[in-house]
Structure formats: structure tokens, C-alpha cells
Design a protein around this motif. Structure first.
Motif, PDB file in Angstrom:
ATOM      1  N   VAL A  71       0.877  -1.179   0.000  1.00  9.34           N
ATOM      2  CA  VAL A  71       0.000   0.000   0.000  1.00  9.34           C
ATOM      3  C   VAL A  71       0.911   1.224   0.000  1.00  9.34           C
ATOM      4  N   ASP A  72       0.739   2.094  -0.937  1.00 12.37           N
ATOM      5  CA  ASP A  72       1.390   3.412  -0.930  1.00 12.37           C
ATOM      6  C   ASP A  72       0.715   4.284  -1.984  1.00 12.37           C
ATOM      7  N   ASP A  73       1.155   5.523  -2.093  1.00 13.07           N
ATOM      8  CA  ASP A  73       0.479   6.486  -2.980  1.00 13.07           C
ATOM      9  C   ASP A  73       0.350   5.945  -4.401  1.00 13.07           C
ATOM     10  N   ARG A  74       1.459   5.441  -4.942  1.00 14.79           N
ATOM     11  CA  ARG A  74       1.451   5.035  -6.346  1.00 14.79           C
ATOM     12  C   ARG A  74       0.592   3.799  -6.568  1.00 14.79           C
ATOM     13  N   ILE A  75       0.649   2.868  -5.612  1.00 14.95           N
ATOM     14  CA  ILE A  75      -0.160   1.650  -5.751  1.00 14.95           C
ATOM     15  C   ILE A  75      -1.641   2.018  -5.797  1.00 14.95           C
ATOM     16  N   ILE A  76      -2.024   2.928  -4.911  1.00 10.14           N
ATOM     17  CA  ILE A  76      -3.435   3.317  -4.862  1.00 10.14           C
ATOM     18  C   ILE A  76      -3.835   3.947  -6.194  1.00 10.14           C
ATOM     19  N   GLN A  77      -2.996   4.853  -6.672  1.00 16.07           N
ATOM     20  CA  GLN A  77      -3.306   5.520  -7.947  1.00 16.07           C
ATOM     21  C   GLN A  77      -3.442   4.497  -9.085  1.00 16.07           C
ATOM     22  N   LYS A  78      -2.478   3.577  -9.148  1.00 15.98           N
ATOM     23  CA  LYS A  78      -2.478   2.605 -10.250  1.00 15.98           C
ATOM     24  C   LYS A  78      -3.651   1.629 -10.151  1.00 15.98           C
ATOM     25  N   VAL A 113       7.089 -10.340   4.676  1.00 13.41           N
ATOM     26  CA  VAL A 113       5.867  -9.852   5.332  1.00 13.41           C
ATOM     27  C   VAL A 113       5.231  -8.698   4.560  1.00 13.41           C
ATOM     28  N   ARG A 114       3.907  -8.718   4.518  1.00 16.24           N
ATOM     29  CA  ARG A 114       3.161  -7.690   3.782  1.00 16.24           C
ATOM     30  C   ARG A 114       2.772  -6.556   4.709  1.00 16.24           C
ATOM     31  N   ALA A 115       2.909  -5.342   4.212  1.00 16.94           N
ATOM     32  CA  ALA A 115       2.515  -4.172   5.001  1.00 16.94           C
ATOM     33  C   ALA A 115       1.047  -4.263   5.420  1.00 16.94           C
ATOM     34  N   THR A 116       0.173  -4.652   4.498  1.00 18.23           N
ATOM     35  CA  THR A 116      -1.262  -4.622   4.831  1.00 18.23           C
ATOM     36  C   THR A 116      -1.659  -5.670   5.877  1.00 18.23           C
ATOM     37  N   ASP A 117      -0.770  -6.615   6.172  1.00 19.51           N
ATOM     38  CA  ASP A 117      -1.061  -7.556   7.262  1.00 19.51           C
ATOM     39  C   ASP A 117      -0.662  -6.995   8.627  1.00 19.51           C
ATOM     40  N   HIS A 118      -0.107  -5.779   8.652  1.00 16.13           N
ATOM     41  CA  HIS A 118       0.404  -5.234   9.915  1.00 16.13           C
ATOM     42  C   HIS A 118      -0.140  -3.841  10.224  1.00 16.13           C
ATOM     43  N   ILE A 119      -1.305  -3.535   9.686  1.00 14.24           N
ATOM     44  CA  ILE A 119      -1.849  -2.185   9.857  1.00 14.24           C
ATOM     45  C   ILE A 119      -2.114  -1.891  11.339  1.00 14.24           C
ATOM     46  N   ASP A 120      -2.638  -2.880  12.071  1.00 12.13           N
ATOM     47  CA  ASP A 120      -2.931  -2.627  13.492  1.00 12.13           C
ATOM     48  C   ASP A 120      -1.654  -2.378  14.285  1.00 12.13           C
ATOM     49  N   ASP A 121      -0.600  -3.119  13.946  1.00 12.66           N
ATOM     50  CA  ASP A 121       0.691  -2.877  14.618  1.00 12.66           C
ATOM     51  C   ASP A 121       1.171  -1.451  14.342  1.00 12.66           C
ATOM     52  N   LYS A 189      -8.418  10.254   1.077  1.00 10.45           N
ATOM     53  CA  LYS A 189      -9.082  11.082   0.069  1.00 10.45           C
ATOM     54  C   LYS A 189     -10.245  10.248  -0.478  1.00 10.45           C
ATOM     55  N   PRO A 190     -11.219  10.897  -1.117  1.00  9.25           N
ATOM     56  CA  PRO A 190     -12.378  10.124  -1.594  1.00  9.25           C
ATOM     57  C   PRO A 190     -11.952   8.952  -2.469  1.00  9.25           C
ATOM     58  N   GLY A 191     -12.520   7.782  -2.174  1.00  6.88           N
ATOM     59  CA  GLY A 191     -12.252   6.599  -2.999  1.00  6.88           C
ATOM     60  C   GLY A 191     -11.015   5.820  -2.580  1.00  6.88           C
ATOM     61  N   GLU A 192     -10.230   6.351  -1.618  1.00  2.99           N
ATOM     62  CA  GLU A 192      -9.009   5.631  -1.230  1.00  2.99           C
ATOM     63  C   GLU A 192      -9.329   4.513  -0.237  1.00  2.99           C
ATOM     64  N   PRO A 193      -8.590   3.384  -0.340  1.00  2.00           N
ATOM     65  CA  PRO A 193      -8.804   2.314   0.625  1.00  2.00           C
ATOM     66  C   PRO A 193      -8.279   2.715   2.000  1.00  2.00           C
ATOM     67  N   GLY A 194      -8.966   2.237   3.042  1.00  2.00           N
ATOM     68  CA  GLY A 194      -8.527   2.605   4.389  1.00  2.00           C
ATOM     69  C   GLY A 194      -8.813   1.506   5.388  1.00  2.00           C
ATOM     70  N   TRP A 195      -8.332   1.701   6.600  1.00  2.00           N
ATOM     71  CA  TRP A 195      -8.501   0.716   7.671  1.00  2.00           C
ATOM     72  C   TRP A 195      -9.013   1.427   8.932  1.00  2.00           C
ATOM     73  N   ASP A 196      -9.870   0.729   9.671  1.00  2.00           N
ATOM     74  CA  ASP A 196     -10.338   1.251  10.957  1.00  2.00           C
ATOM     75  C   ASP A 196      -9.412   0.743  12.046  1.00  2.00           C
ATOM     76  N   GLY A 202      -7.958   5.358   8.294  1.00  2.00           N
ATOM     77  CA  GLY A 202      -6.948   6.000   7.454  1.00  2.00           C
ATOM     78  C   GLY A 202      -6.050   4.946   6.853  1.00  2.00           C
ATOM     79  N   ARG A 203      -4.880   5.377   6.432  1.00  2.00           N
ATOM     80  CA  ARG A 203      -3.906   4.406   5.903  1.00  2.00           C
ATOM     81  C   ARG A 203      -2.499   4.835   6.327  1.00  2.00           C
ATOM     82  N   PRO A 204      -1.580   3.849   6.424  1.00  2.00           N
ATOM     83  CA  PRO A 204      -0.242   4.199   6.929  1.00  2.00           C
ATOM     84  C   PRO A 204       0.621   4.869   5.865  1.00  2.00           C
TER      85      PRO A 204
END
Ligand code: AMP
Ligand code: ZN
Length: 466
Positions: A71-78, A113-121, A189-196, A202-204
Motif C-alpha cells: 500500500v502506498d500512494d502510487r499503488i493506490i493511484q495505479k 511480510v506484507r505491510a497490509t497484514d500489519h496495519i494494526d501494529d 481522500k475520496p475513494g481511497e482504501p482505508g482501515w479502521d 486512514g492508511r499508513p
């Protein structure tokens, strides 16, 4: 002489031993999976592979973590452009990365390890940083306040004492020399993936993921942290600030940075658009081992200038080593021993080991191997290579290949018999005659996928198995 590395943190060559026992705890920054890795990226990952193998050769065990930035700016855009979810989009490029690294025979780290598996950490870490007074919030995003961390700049050796507090940057990647408070957590931002999470939805940011995953698996202080030279600032500087603010301990003892692969005078880069992927060079018919050889042939702290001659020379070098091994294994040798050549074989092994102990001087290690090949080949030509010299020479190659790993061909189960290949080539000839180039290209591609390379000559198409 002991094993030693150039440490970006101290700007010196230092003897290396791990902090505890025999285990090297190491973190290397992994790929951002928004596209195929290019051969520049793969140069850095190949350096990490040589580092791993050399540490093991020297008797250490490895506890190595590498992240997948998914997950990062460019990945979201693409992914938005592609109309895919983040998961769908990154799964394909993660798989491609794992395939490419396997093709280059890069060892898998103990923890991938994947970043998105560690959002809570990450959220928990940001929460703790806030409690300790290192952050502030602005427009729903949380920033790290650089001015609150006095050590900021110690890795990149820049003086940031004059930074203007409160000047923020939200983008993960930004221009060099631009020290700003960086985003730990980003408002959506509108349409961006996020986590509670405990700090809200938001997102890291990119930097926090490495700090969090490194410390989760390896503890507060790592033996080695490595990556490409472009990551020194701001990414690694930011990692140090976050991690040391969290733990109060030094984050990493040794920082190793691999120099860039250069194409036509410029750093190979996806954003600049001047890049070549592994798939591109394989499609040109080069062997994976030749590419691996090329990427290891220049010591990691030197720039690797990629030219049209690079891969053909690497092919020749690999071929020379393999022919030598074949000659050792299949030649007929008279009884006896050539003592002076035995000594030179031992010297080659010592030179090889000393070179790699010396901050992984791969060029010197290769030179030791080729000098032995030359000496031994001349001795064979002169009939001065007796049977007792075979085993020591093979033993040298065994050690050599434990690190460079280019001697065994990649097994390709083409599954095609010669007659089937000839039939496909005949079909391609017909397609070309009727100007059906789409079919002709398709057949070339099919053959290549099954390890058969075509070469069009005046006398017609020639083929060979890779
Ligand atoms: P990225 O996927 O962009 O996060 O990059 C993965 C790794 O490749 C990082 O360690 C970068 O520093 C490294 N890298 C990027 N460009 C090059 C290059 N031209 N030569 C060598 N390494 C590179
Ligand atoms: Zn990182």
C-alpha cells in the motif's frame, strides 16, 4: 582479516559480528509492488542475496525480514486506474516479484511480510509515538515532528538543525535534501482504501511500515539494515527517527546501501521510464544465470553501468566457468599431482574468501576464480594437470557456487521434441510467407516460453534450447 562492511551510519569500514549469539538479525527494504521489478531493483535484491550467502558461509544463522510494500500512494493511484482492488492489483505484482527473484536464485528471507497484514501494529506504534509527544495531527493526518528527534540526520550526515518545524509533506517519496515532517498516518481522500484502527480510519505512510515490521520480528536493535542507496534519505532516516523514538534504543548497528544500476548515464527508474525488466532480458534469450552473474559482478558500493555489452560478456563468463567444470568432470587425467597448482588453488580460495570478507568485493572474488580457471586450463593444455588436482579444483568451484550460484543451468522442461520444434518453425515460416506476423510472433513467443530461442538468419530460422 575479519568480515567487515562499510557502515553508512559511521561512514567507516567496520568489523562485523552480530550482537547476540550466532544469529544475524537483518531487515531489508522490499519491493513496492506497483509494477514489475526492473533489473536495477533486482541488483539491490541480488546484493542482499550475496550478503545472506556470505554471512552463512561465515557460519552465521540468519533471521532476516523483508517487507512487501503493498500500500502506498502510487499503488493506490495505479489500482484505481486499473479498476482493481488494492489486493487484486498488488497480488499480481507480488507474484511476479517472487517469480523473478526465484529465477535469479535469490534466497527467500526467513520472514517475508506484507505491510497490509500489519496495519494494526502500525496504528499501535503511531499511537505510542503520539503519547510520547513525537507527533501532531493536521487535517486528519498524523505527522512525525522531526524537530522532536535530535538525532535526525545521523544516517544521511546532513545537518537538519535549521529545519522549519511544522513544514509537512504527505507524499511518501519526495525530492532529496527536503527535510520535512513526514506523514505517519494519512487521512483518506475520496475513494481511497482505508482501515479502521485505534487511531481512527486512514492508511499508513510508507516509512512506518518498515520500522514496525522490523521491530516486531527482530526486536529493537537490528544487526544489519540494508537497501538501495536512494533509500538512505529520507526513508531510512525516517525509519531511525520513528524506531528510536519508540524504543529509546539504537535501531540498527550496520546500515548497508547498494549503489544504483545505471542505464545511458541515468539511474534506472520506473518513474523516469528508463527501465528494463527481467522479463525483457529473458525474452531476448539471455540465461537467468548470466543476468545473476552480471548483477553480482560489480561490488555493491559501485555503480553498475548497464550497456549493450553487459549481458553478452556475462554469458561468456558463465560459459567459461561451466566449460571448466565440465572439463574437470569429464577429462581423462594421468595419475599424479601438480603441487604448485594445488598451492595456487588454495591461494585462489583464500583470495576469494578475503575478497568477500572485504565488504563483499565480488569483483575481486570473481577475479580469483578466473585466474584459477586460466592457470588450470593452461596446465591441462600442457598435459600438466594430473588426476589429484581435480578434486581441489572442484572443491573451489563448490565454494564459489555456494555464493555466485551460476554453474548449474536452469532446468527448463520444454516438453517439446526436436520434431515438434521443427514443425512449429515450419508453421512460422508459412505464416511469415503469408505476412501473418501476428501468428509468427506468437509461435516465437510460445517457443521462448518453453525454453527454445529462435534466431533468424539468411539461411532461415535457427533454434537452440536455452
Ligand atoms: P522500490 O520497489 O521502488 O521500493 O525499490 C526496491 C529496491 O530497489 C530499493 O531498495 C531501491 O533502493 C532499489 N533500487 C531502485 N532503483 C534502483 C537502481 N537503479 N539500481 C539499484 N537499485 C535500485
Ligand atoms: Zn524500508
Amino acid at each position: 582479516m575479519a568480515l567487515r562492511f562499510y557502515n553508512t551510519l559511521t561512514q567507516r569500514i567496520e568489523d562485523f559480528t552480530p550482537l547476540e549469539d550466532n544469529v544475524v538479525r537483518m531487515y531489508t527494504c522490499g519491493p513496492t509492488v506497483w509494477n514489475f521489478a526492473h533489473i536495477g531493483n533486482l541488483r539491490t535484491f541480488t546484493f542482499v542475496d550475496i550478503l545472506r550467502r556470505w554471512l552463512r558461509y561465515r557460519g552465521y544463522r540468519l533471521d532476516h525480514v523483508m517487507n512487501i510494500t503493498d500500500v502506498d500512494d502510487r499503488i493506490i493511484q495505479k489500482s484505481v486506474e486499473a479498476g482493481q482492488s488494492l489486493q487484486e492489483y498488488t497480488a499480481a505484482y507480488t507474484e511476479a516479484f517472487l517469480q523473478d527473484t526465484a529465477t535469479l536464485r535469490l534466497e527467500r528471507p526467513e520472514h517475508l511480510v506484507r505491510a497490509t497484514d500489519h496495519i494494526d501494529d502500525m496504528a499501535a506504534a503511531i499511537h505510542k509515538l503520539t503519547e510520547k509527544g513525537f507527533t501532531y495531527e493536521s487535517d486528519g493526518s498524523i505527522y512525525f515532528r522531526i524537530a522532536s528527534f535530535p538525532g535526525y540526520g545521523k544516517l544521511s550526515h546532513a545537518d537538519f538543525s535549521g529545519i522549519r518545524a511544522g513544514v509537512r509533506v504527505e507524499a511518501d517519496r519526495y525530492e532529496k535534501d527536503d527535510a520535512r515532517d513526514f506523514a505517519l498516518w494519512k487521512a483518506l481522500k475520496p475513494g481511497e482504501p482505508g482501515w479502521d484502527t485505534v487511531i481512527g480510519r486512514g492508511r499508513p505512510g510508507w516509512h512506518i511500515e518498515c520500522s514496525v515490521m522490523a521491530m516486531k520480528y527482530l526486536g529493537a536493535t537490528l544487526d544489519i539494515h540494508a537497501g538501495g542507496v536512494d533509500l538512505t534519505f529520507p526513508h531510512h532516516e525516517n525509519e531511525i527517527a520513528q524506531s528510536e523514538a519508540l524504543s529509546g534504543q539504537p535501531f540498527a548497528r550496520f546500515w548497508l546501501h547498494a549503489e544504483h544500476l545505471i542505464l545511458s548515464g541515468e539511474v534506472m527508474s520506473k518513474s523516469l521510464g528508463n527501465f528494463i525488466t527481467l522479463r525483457d532480458v529473458l525474452a531476448q534469450g539471455y540465461r537467468p544465470e548470466a543476468i545473476r552473474y552480471l548483477l553480482t559482478s560489480v561490488p555493491y558500493r559501485k555503480k553498475l553501468n548497464f550497456t549493450s555489452d553487459s549481458l553478452p560478456s556475462a554469458e561468456t563468463a558463465v560459459e567459461r566457468l561451466r566449460n571448466f567444470k565440465l572439463r574437470l568432470e569429464t577429462g581423462k587425467y594421468a595419475q599424479g599431482v601438480n603441487q604448485s597448482l594445488i598451492e595456487r588453488t588454495q591461494q585462489a580460495a583464500t583470495r576469494f574468501e578475503e575478497a568477500l570478507d572485504d565488504d563483499l568485493n565480488t569483483a575481486e572474488a570473481l577475479a580469483a576464480a578466473f585466474e584459477l580457471v586460466r592457470d588450470a586450463n593452461s596446465a591441462m593444455d600442457a598435459g600438466e594437470f594430473p588426476a589429484s588436482n581435480v578434486a581441489p579444483a572442484l572443491e573451489f568451484l563448490r565454494r564459489f557456487d555456494a555464493i555466485f550460484d551460476v554453474l548449474l543451468p536452469t532446468r527448463r522442461e520444454s516438453g517439446l521434441t526436436d520434431a515438434q520444434i521443427e514443425a512449429l518453425i515450419e508453421e512460422r515460416n508459412q505464416a511469415r510467407k503469408t505476412r501473418n506476423f501476428a501468428r509468427s510472433d506468437e509461435i516465437r513467443k510460445q517457443l521462448l516460453e518453453r525454453g527454445v530461442v529462435l534466431e533468424d538468419t539468411k539461411e532461415g530460422a535457427r533454434w537452440k534450447r536455452k
